[in-house]
Design a protein around this motif. Structure first.
Motif: not given
Length: 342
Positions: A174, A198-202, A218-221, A223, A243
């Motif tokens: 993560t 996993t991350d929030l940034s492509d 991408n766990t932002r897009t 989840p 993270s």
């Protein structure tokens, strides 16, 4: 000579700094390359992290390589002209933890570019550096940029040793910053059979893919993407939590198998842990902090071609452009590892 000095948050200057001469057991080094680390960015952006605050101007930097220019008395393993990776770790060798072989926990540690003690330990972002012979590892066959990656790679190798046997294991990571992406390389070299990041940034995840991750999420897009790994009480044997975000750790727990291992590398401040879920699965939580003997190991693995860090070096800039380089390094949509050329 010149050095990169932080005075307070967002006040970074290139200043004249006294040049030292090597004493017994020391070498003088013309610094060639230095990587900007997350802790350097904390000092630059916030004046410190947690309870660690700048109380005086400090030379930044602890990921450096360079060429030997002079030898102090008694130095026998190095020659003038050698390219060396320089470990920033300088344990005292005499305290109880050093005596137990836990040198990364030395009570008197002098780690380059650290405001933890006062007076602060000055860093290595300078044109000329004097270091102990024991800090220097010959980096024949590597570029200066690759040699400067030995320090962050060492962090990941230490974490991998803390994780235990990874042969044939399934790994979740993560956080896909430089440490998370280097953990992909370290885990693969240790025998991991599957690695998911996993991350929030492509943009950050693209580098994990270059490092060899089997899947990036991408766990932002998306989840709910990890929910597929939660069936049968979980899928992963080891989690590298890079993270420092409580949400990332909590979101990973359902995907972890019973008696799996969490290695906590991310330092984002105190976190609320899902203790009940971790207890029910008998999950081990292990901290990982810095490194020591892994530094020479990092250089050897790169020299042998077992670990290739070059794809993670996104930018190299002149050290005279340090402010612009620090701003770029803090932009996760554009940069992975930004290095300074001296």
């Amino acid at each position: 000579m010149r050095a990169i000095v932080i005075h307070q948050a967002r006040d970074l200057r290139i200043e004249a700094h006294a040049e030292e001469q090597p004493g017994e057991g020391e070498v003088a080094i013309k610094v060639a390359c230095g990587g900007i680390c997350g802790s350097d960015l904390h000092y630059y952006n916030h004046g410190g992290f947690g309870a660690v605050r700048l109380r005086q101007p400090m030379v930044l930097g602890h990921e450096v390589s360079g060429h030997v220019t002079a030898l102090g008395e008694g130095v026998s393993s190095l020659a003038i002209g050698d390219l060396v990776a320089v470990s920033p770790s300088r344990p005292c060798g005499h305290c109880s933890y050093c005596g137990q072989g836990l040198r990364n926990h030395c009570e008197n540690m002098r780690f380059y570019g650290s405001a933890m003690p006062f007076p602060h330990v000055q860093g290595a972002f300078r044109e000329h550096l004097v270091a102990l012979e024991s800090q220097c590892v010959k980096a024949d066959g590597l570029t200066a940029g690759e040699a400067a990656m030995a320090e962050p790679l060492s962090v990941c190798l230490h974490a991998t040793r803390r994780a235990g046997d990874l042969l044939g294991k399934r790994v979740l990571i993560t956080g896909s910053g430089p440490i998370g992406s280097l953990c992909v390389l370290a885990a693969r070299a240790a025998g991991a059979v599957e690695i998911v990041v996993t991350d929030l940034s492509d943009a950050a995840l693209s580098y994990a893919g270059k490092a060899g991750a089997d899947r990036v999420i991408n766990t932002r897009t998306d989840p709910e993407a990890l929910s597929a790994y939660a069936t049968g009480k979980g899928s992963f044997d080891v989690l590298y939590e890079c993270s420092g975000a409580a949400a990332a750790l909590a979101g990973a727990i359902p995907a972890m198998r019973p008696r799996s291992v969490i290695i906590q590398l991310g330092l984002g401040g105190d976190m609320t842990l899902p203790v009940q879920a971790m207890t029910a699965k008998e999950i081990d939580l292990r901290g990982s902090f810095r490194f020591h003997e892994e530094f020479a190991m990092a250089v050897r693995l790169m020299q042998a071609g077992r670990i290739k860090v070059e794809p993670l070096i996104s930018h190299t800039m002149k050290f005279e452009d340090a402010v612009a380089a620090f701003d770029l390094a803090g932009n996760r949509s554009q940069a992975m590892k930004v290095q300074l050329s001296f």
